[in-house]
Design a protein around this motif. Structure first.
Motif, PDB file in Angstrom:
ATOM      1  N   PHE A 101      85.774 -63.138 -21.623  1.00 42.75           N
ATOM      2  CA  PHE A 101      86.254 -62.248 -22.680  1.00 42.75           C
ATOM      3  C   PHE A 101      87.094 -61.160 -22.022  1.00 42.75           C
ATOM      4  O   PHE A 101      86.600 -60.411 -21.188  1.00 42.75           O
ATOM      5  N   ILE A 102      88.356 -61.072 -22.413  1.00 43.10           N
ATOM      6  CA  ILE A 102      89.251 -60.029 -21.917  1.00 43.10           C
ATOM      7  C   ILE A 102      89.445 -58.988 -23.016  1.00 43.10           C
ATOM      8  O   ILE A 102      89.931 -59.311 -24.102  1.00 43.10           O
ATOM      9  N   GLY A 103      89.053 -57.740 -22.732  1.00 36.03           N
ATOM     10  CA  GLY A 103      89.319 -56.663 -23.676  1.00 36.03           C
ATOM     11  C   GLY A 103      88.122 -56.182 -24.464  1.00 36.03           C
ATOM     12  O   GLY A 103      88.269 -55.781 -25.624  1.00 36.03           O
ATOM     13  N   ASP A 104      86.938 -56.176 -23.863  1.00 29.68           N
ATOM     14  CA  ASP A 104      85.771 -55.590 -24.531  1.00 29.68           C
ATOM     15  C   ASP A 104      85.914 -54.073 -24.457  1.00 29.68           C
ATOM     16  O   ASP A 104      85.260 -53.391 -23.667  1.00 29.68           O
ATOM     17  N   ILE A 105      86.800 -53.573 -25.311  1.00 27.61           N
ATOM     18  CA  ILE A 105      87.195 -52.165 -25.298  1.00 27.61           C
ATOM     19  C   ILE A 105      86.967 -51.600 -26.690  1.00 27.61           C
ATOM     20  O   ILE A 105      87.421 -52.173 -27.679  1.00 27.61           O
ATOM     21  N   ILE A 106      86.242 -50.496 -26.784  1.00 28.11           N
ATOM     22  CA  ILE A 106      85.899 -49.921 -28.077  1.00 28.11           C
ATOM     23  C   ILE A 106      86.857 -48.793 -28.445  1.00 28.11           C
ATOM     24  O   ILE A 106      87.641 -48.322 -27.615  1.00 28.11           O
ATOM     25  N   MET A 107      86.776 -48.344 -29.696  1.00 26.16           N
ATOM     26  CA  MET A 107      87.719 -47.369 -30.217  1.00 26.16           C
ATOM     27  C   MET A 107      87.743 -46.089 -29.401  1.00 26.16           C
ATOM     28  O   MET A 107      88.803 -45.479 -29.203  1.00 26.16           O
ATOM     29  N   GLU A 108      86.569 -45.662 -28.916  1.00 23.74           N
ATOM     30  CA  GLU A 108      86.510 -44.425 -28.143  1.00 23.74           C
ATOM     31  C   GLU A 108      87.287 -44.534 -26.830  1.00 23.74           C
ATOM     32  O   GLU A 108      87.656 -43.513 -26.242  1.00 23.74           O
ATOM     33  N   GLU A 109      87.549 -45.757 -26.372  1.00 25.50           N
ATOM     34  CA  GLU A 109      88.322 -45.971 -25.149  1.00 25.50           C
ATOM     35  C   GLU A 109      89.792 -46.237 -25.472  1.00 25.50           C
ATOM     36  O   GLU A 109      90.694 -45.734 -24.790  1.00 25.50           O
ATOM     37  N   SER A 110      90.015 -47.030 -26.507  1.00 23.49           N
ATOM     38  CA  SER A 110      91.381 -47.375 -26.904  1.00 23.49           C
ATOM     39  C   SER A 110      91.354 -48.061 -28.250  1.00 23.49           C
ATOM     40  O   SER A 110      90.498 -48.917 -28.505  1.00 23.49           O
ATOM     41  N   GLU A 111      92.274 -47.715 -29.138  1.00 19.97           N
ATOM     42  CA  GLU A 111      92.419 -48.462 -30.386  1.00 19.97           C
ATOM     43  C   GLU A 111      92.803 -49.901 -30.048  1.00 19.97           C
ATOM     44  O   GLU A 111      93.478 -50.161 -29.034  1.00 19.97           O
ATOM     45  N   ILE A 112      92.422 -50.831 -30.907  1.00 23.88           N
ATOM     46  CA  ILE A 112      92.723 -52.232 -30.630  1.00 23.88           C
ATOM     47  C   ILE A 112      94.230 -52.462 -30.528  1.00 23.88           C
ATOM     48  O   ILE A 112      94.693 -53.314 -29.759  1.00 23.88           O
ATOM     49  N   SER A 113      95.017 -51.687 -31.275  1.00 23.22           N
ATOM     50  CA  SER A 113      96.468 -51.853 -31.239  1.00 23.22           C
ATOM     51  C   SER A 113      97.081 -51.341 -29.942  1.00 23.22           C
ATOM     52  O   SER A 113      98.253 -51.613 -29.654  1.00 23.22           O
ATOM     53  N   TRP A 114      96.311 -50.575 -29.158  1.00 22.85           N
ATOM     54  CA  TRP A 114      96.817 -50.061 -27.881  1.00 22.85           C
ATOM     55  C   TRP A 114      96.442 -50.963 -26.704  1.00 22.85           C
ATOM     56  O   TRP A 114      96.959 -50.786 -25.597  1.00 22.85           O
ATOM     57  N   ILE A 115      95.524 -51.890 -26.924  1.00 22.59           N
ATOM     58  CA  ILE A 115      95.071 -52.749 -25.831  1.00 22.59           C
ATOM     59  C   ILE A 115      96.169 -53.764 -25.512  1.00 22.59           C
ATOM     60  O   ILE A 115      96.638 -54.485 -26.395  1.00 22.59           O
ATOM     61  N   GLN A 116      96.570 -53.831 -24.261  1.00 24.14           N
ATOM     62  CA  GLN A 116      97.688 -54.689 -23.854  1.00 24.14           C
ATOM     63  C   GLN A 116      97.228 -55.669 -22.771  1.00 24.14           C
ATOM     64  O   GLN A 116      97.356 -55.404 -21.579  1.00 24.14           O
ATOM     65  N   PRO A 117      96.713 -56.821 -23.184  1.00 20.97           N
ATOM     66  CA  PRO A 117      96.228 -57.790 -22.194  1.00 20.97           C
ATOM     67  C   PRO A 117      97.336 -58.445 -21.376  1.00 20.97           C
ATOM     68  O   PRO A 117      97.076 -58.998 -20.311  1.00 20.97           O
ATOM     69  N   GLY A 118      98.579 -58.406 -21.881  1.00 15.13           N
ATOM     70  CA  GLY A 118      99.680 -59.044 -21.167  1.00 15.13           C
ATOM     71  C   GLY A 118      99.644 -60.551 -21.309  1.00 15.13           C
ATOM     72  O   GLY A 118      99.130 -61.102 -22.287  1.00 15.13           O
ATOM     73  N   ASP A 119     100.187 -61.231 -20.322  1.00  9.09           N
ATOM     74  CA  ASP A 119     100.269 -62.693 -20.345  1.00  9.09           C
ATOM     75  C   ASP A 119      98.953 -63.286 -19.859  1.00  9.09           C
ATOM     76  O   ASP A 119      98.574 -63.124 -18.700  1.00  9.09           O
ATOM     77  N   VAL A 120      98.262 -63.984 -20.758  1.00  8.00           N
ATOM     78  CA  VAL A 120      96.972 -64.576 -20.391  1.00  8.00           C
ATOM     79  C   VAL A 120      97.110 -66.059 -20.040  1.00  8.00           C
ATOM     80  O   VAL A 120      96.109 -66.699 -19.698  1.00  8.00           O
ATOM     81  N   THR A 121      98.321 -66.581 -20.082  1.00  5.72           N
ATOM     82  CA  THR A 121      98.538 -67.990 -19.733  1.00  5.72           C
ATOM     83  C   THR A 121      98.057 -68.328 -18.326  1.00  5.72           C
ATOM     84  O   THR A 121      97.401 -69.365 -18.129  1.00  5.72           O
ATOM     85  N   PRO A 122      98.339 -67.493 -17.309  1.00  2.91           N
ATOM     86  CA  PRO A 122      97.875 -67.815 -15.954  1.00  2.91           C
ATOM     87  C   PRO A 122      96.360 -67.956 -15.851  1.00  2.91           C
ATOM     88  O   PRO A 122      95.867 -68.683 -14.984  1.00  2.91           O
ATOM     89  N   VAL A 123      95.629 -67.270 -16.713  1.00  8.20           N
ATOM     90  CA  VAL A 123      94.167 -67.356 -16.671  1.00  8.20           C
ATOM     91  C   VAL A 123      93.715 -68.760 -17.050  1.00  8.20           C
ATOM     92  O   VAL A 123      92.880 -69.370 -16.365  1.00  8.20           O
ATOM     93  N   LEU A 124      94.251 -69.286 -18.130  1.00 10.03           N
ATOM     94  CA  LEU A 124      93.868 -70.631 -18.552  1.00 10.03           C
ATOM     95  C   LEU A 124      94.273 -71.673 -17.521  1.00 10.03           C
ATOM     96  O   LEU A 124      93.537 -72.632 -17.270  1.00 10.03           O
ATOM     97  N   LYS A 125      95.410 -71.479 -16.905  1.00  9.18           N
ATOM     98  CA  LYS A 125      95.852 -72.426 -15.881  1.00  9.18           C
ATOM     99  C   LYS A 125      94.983 -72.358 -14.632  1.00  9.18           C
ATOM    100  O   LYS A 125      94.759 -73.372 -13.965  1.00  9.18           O
ATOM    101  N   ALA A 126      94.476 -71.168 -14.321  1.00 11.15           N
ATOM    102  CA  ALA A 126      93.684 -70.988 -13.101  1.00 11.15           C
ATOM    103  C   ALA A 126      92.225 -71.401 -13.275  1.00 11.15           C
ATOM    104  O   ALA A 126      91.529 -71.639 -12.288  1.00 11.15           O
TER     105      ALA A 126
END
Length: 311
Positions: A101-126
């Motif tokens: 799970f990438i992004g277990d981040i709550i509102m007090e840390e960051s709004e969901i619209s501010w969370i920027q996981p970037g490109d997650v394609t390399p994770v699935l490939k790896a």
């Protein structure tokens, strides 16, 4: 609604948190496979890369089956952490990893619209052995078409899912995927996915094992429902989720007028804008199906409809 609590359980395991101030249970170090490990930093604390390095030094990651990536820094600050690249580079150290799970981040840390996981394609490939992959974040999340035979569950939680992610899911070869959830969100937060962008995944051609489909949290839920009503993939589903968004009587009428849904075990429409009369029609028409019609809403000020999670 916003997200206020970190995961306390993941993939059937209790969560052990590793961070600047967190002390995992002693038995987590002696039996790391008994926990889902959450790695995170805190605002204005140790950089995530340093926390991540300490975690890899102090914990036998070769035994870990479930991993959670939490707060890695504010996107408006000095943090330029590339989570996907960090995970891909570390893949050989996690041979047993099956749930991520990438992004277990709550509102007090960051709004969901501010969370920027970037490109997650390399994770699935790896991680070809990954069976469960979940990502929380909005505008900056990227996925390219992939071939992955291990995935059983794929979920994107977003207040605004880019259309490219939906198109890439439909263009990916995921022959063993059983569970798919996409929170589509709103245009105000980058959610530009249209029914046309969902066409490939709704055909089911590359998703022969799919049994659960969630297309949720959408401001165009009526249009999504109309597309689902005639989608080939529905015939193979056991559960369907079209809640969390702006589903009105128009969308419900499309569902009831489309292909039969009586083969479903469960239909989740929770958080909706259906009238009492339409709610009764849905229940009556789908006798034998578990239908979730909780959280009936009315437009704010008589005209403002809202999704469940956006900011």
């Amino acid at each position: 609604m916003t997200i206020h609590e970190h995961l306390s359980e993941y993939a059937g395991l209790r969560v052990a948190t590793f961070g600047p101030e967190d002390k995992p249970p002693a038995d987590a170090f002696t039996s790391p496979s008994s926990y889902a490990w959450a790695v995170r930093t805190e605002f204005d604390e140790e950089p995530f890369e340093e926390v991540w390095a300490r975690f890899r030094e102090q914990v036998d990651t070769s035994a870990i089956t479930a991993l959670i990536i939490g707060f890695w820094g504010a996107p408006y600050g000095d943090s330029d952490t590339d989570v996907g690249a960090l995970l891909a580079e570390a893949a050989p150290s996690f041979p047993a990893l099956r749930s991520l799970f990438i992004g277990d981040i709550i509102m007090e840390e960051s709004e969901i619209s501010w969370i920027q996981p970037g490109d997650v394609t390399p994770v699935l490939k790896a991680f070809p052995g990954l069976e469960r992959f979940e990502v929380r974040g909005s505008e900056e999340v990227v996925l390219e078409p992939v071939e992955h035979h291990g995935l059983r569950t794929l979920r994107f939680e977003s207040g605004g899912l880019p259309a490219g992610v939906a198109r890439s899911v439909g263009a990916s070869d995921l022959p063993n995927l059983e569970h798919l959830d996409l929170w589509l969100g709103t245009g105000d937060y980058g959610g530009d996915t249209s029914p046309d962008d969902l066409a490939a995944l709704l055909s089911g051609e590359r998703l022969p094992a799919l049994r659960h489909l969630g297309l949720q949290d959408s401001e165009i839920e009526d249009q999504v429902a109309a597309a689902v009503a005639g989608a080939a993939v529905v015939a193979q589903l056991e559960t369907l989720a079209l809640g969390m968004g702006v589903l009105t009587d128009v969308g419900a009428e499309s569902l009831l007028s489309g292909q039969p849904l009586t083969h479903l075990k469960r239909l989740d429409l929770s958080h909706h804008f259906l009238s009492d009369a339409m709610m009764e029609r849905v229940r009556t028409s789908l006798d034998g199906v578990e239908v979730d019609l909780d959280d009936q809403n009315t437009p704010s000020n008589g005209e403002w409809f809202f999704v469940e999670i956006s900011e």
